[in-house]
Write an enzyme that holds these catalytic residues in place. Structure first.
Site: not given
Ligand SMILES: *Cc1c(COP(=O)(O)O)cnc(C)c1O
Length: 409
Positions: A114, A92, A387
């Site tokens: 938000e 993010k 992610s």
């Molecule tokens: C917020 C988040 C997501 C989901 O958000 P996307 O916009 O779909 O990427 C996925 N993995 C992690 C670690 C997150 O913090």
């Protein structure tokens, strides 16, 4: 127009996307759009973004060959793009830096956002601290109760967290409240969206900031394959979890033109795709307008947005970025579901076998990669977008394990 050149001038990806907003917001959205077009190829902007990602975030993030996991699974080689190693522990931060840099150039000193689980709120509060910007985060009071550590983090970073008491007191109510604030304070306020959703240009802009992930992979993968005497340039498949879809589009997008690479998005199937308790907007949703764009959303027959369920708070979103809805429609990307239980199994598996504790969101992608690898040969490769890291999810996983064991210990 080739698939990688979307959206069109009005922000449409096929029949999805666009800008469905009240007249009161049009001025603010246009101002943002003009600013983004002015700066996105500006040499100073591009150089500063690159330096911030290198020095503050720690990019490029490595790609790691999960050799033990691959051997144990039997089948394709599994590689992990380590977004979990970024500052703040997830992808993010890439996007919030880009938007905060834009806000500064637009002379907006007040940032609003938000947040549902609180992760986007923490990333936003982080970058506001970094740049000395005022930060106001809208959060449903129910989410504030459920995600207290993230509320404390945001406050520690200097943000004001505003509880939202309307509706179901969760993410969609916080979204409405943030848009109301934006209308009321357009002059000094920048609305910082955390995923590839919202009205045009957000889905395009957030994607552009997140494509750093896939662009790095395009450079990293050929060298990794060479070192392993694997005769290929690109992975056979790329797997990423999809909440709003920003980490997935970030790794997919640079590969869209490479037709031989399968792109697979993993939605949260919760208790099962047919249980009514999931967050699979693409596989079980229908077209509608949410958050200023037309996309696939989970709604009832009257168009009321449904409550979603996922064990991972970050995937618990009733819509999906319009570009994913479109990639699904044209068949360039595939979308599958992984249940809560499967994600928790993958969480444990990766922790035990590789010494990497993944975020529950990313665990969905890992779970699908494990399934898929078994159907593929040892010479093939799957690239997973890891992610985020899973420290934040310890309590959730332990509680899940307890209830599954039927105990209270
Ligand atoms: C917020 C988040 C997501 C989901 O958000 P996307 O916009 O779909 O990427 C996925 N993995 C992690 C670690 C997150 O913090």
């Amino acid at each position: 127009m080739p698939p990688c050149a979307q959206p069109d001038a009005a922000g449409f990806f096929g029949r999805f996307g666009g800008s469905f907003i009240s007249e009161t917001l049009a001025g603010a959205v246009n101002e943002l759009h003009r600013a983004y077009l002015r700066y996105r190829d500006d040499a100073d902007f591009v150089a500063e973004f690159r330096d911030e990602l290198a020095d503050y975030v720690g990019r490029p993030s490595p790609v790691y060959h999960a050799r033990r996991l691959s051997d144990e699974t039997g089948g394709a080689q599994i590689f992990l793009k380590r977004e979990d190693l970024n500052h703040t522990g997830a992808h993010k931060i890439n996007n919030v830096i880009g938007q905060a840099m834009l806000a500064r150039r637009m002379g907006k000193r007040r940032i609003i956002a938000e947040t549902g689980a609180g992760q986007h709120g923490v990333a936003t509060a982080t970058i506001c601290a970094r740049y000395g910007l005022e930060c106001v985060i809208y959060m449903g009071s129910e989410d504030i109760r459920r995600q207290h550590p993230n509320v404390q983090r945001m406050q520690l970073l200097g943000a004001t967290v505003v509880p939202v008491e309307s509706g179901s007191r969760t993410l969609k109510d916080a979204m409405n409240e943030a848009m109301r604030d934006w209308v009321a304070h357009v002059d000094n306020t920048f609305y910082l969206i955390g995923t590839v959703a919202g009205m045009h240009p957000y889905p395009m802009m957030v994607r552009d900031f997140q494509t750093v992930i896939g662009k790095e992979c395009l450079e990293q993968m050929p060298a990794l394959f060479r070192r392993r005497q694997m005769l290929k340039q690109h992975p056979d498949a790329i797997v990423a979890c999809v909440g709003g879809g920003s980490n997935a589009i970030g790794i997919f997008h640079p590969y869209i033109g490479h037709e031989g690479v399968r792109l697979i998005g993993v939605e949260a199937a919760g208790f099962g795709l047919d249980s009514g308790k999931h967050a699979a907007s693409i596989q079980r949703g229908s077209a509608g307008v949410l958050h200023g764009n037309r996309t696939l959303i989970l709604q009832d027959d009257n168009g009321q947005v449904l409550e979603t369920h996922s064990i991972s708070a970050g995937l618990d979103y009733p819509g999906v970025g319009p570009e994913h809805a479109w990639l699904h429609e044209i068949g360039r990307a595939e979308y599958v579901g992984v249940t809560d239980a499967e994600a928790v199994d993958a969480f444990h598996r990766l922790s035990r076998v590789e010494g990497i504790i993944p975020a529950l969101e990313a665990s969905h992608a890992v779970a699908h990669a494990i399934k898929l690898a078994r159907e593929m040969s040892r010479e093939q490769a799957i690239l997973v977008n890891l992610s985020g890291r899973g420290d934040k999810d310890m309590d959730t996983v332990l509680a899940h394990d307890c209830s599954r064991a039927g105990g209270v210990a």
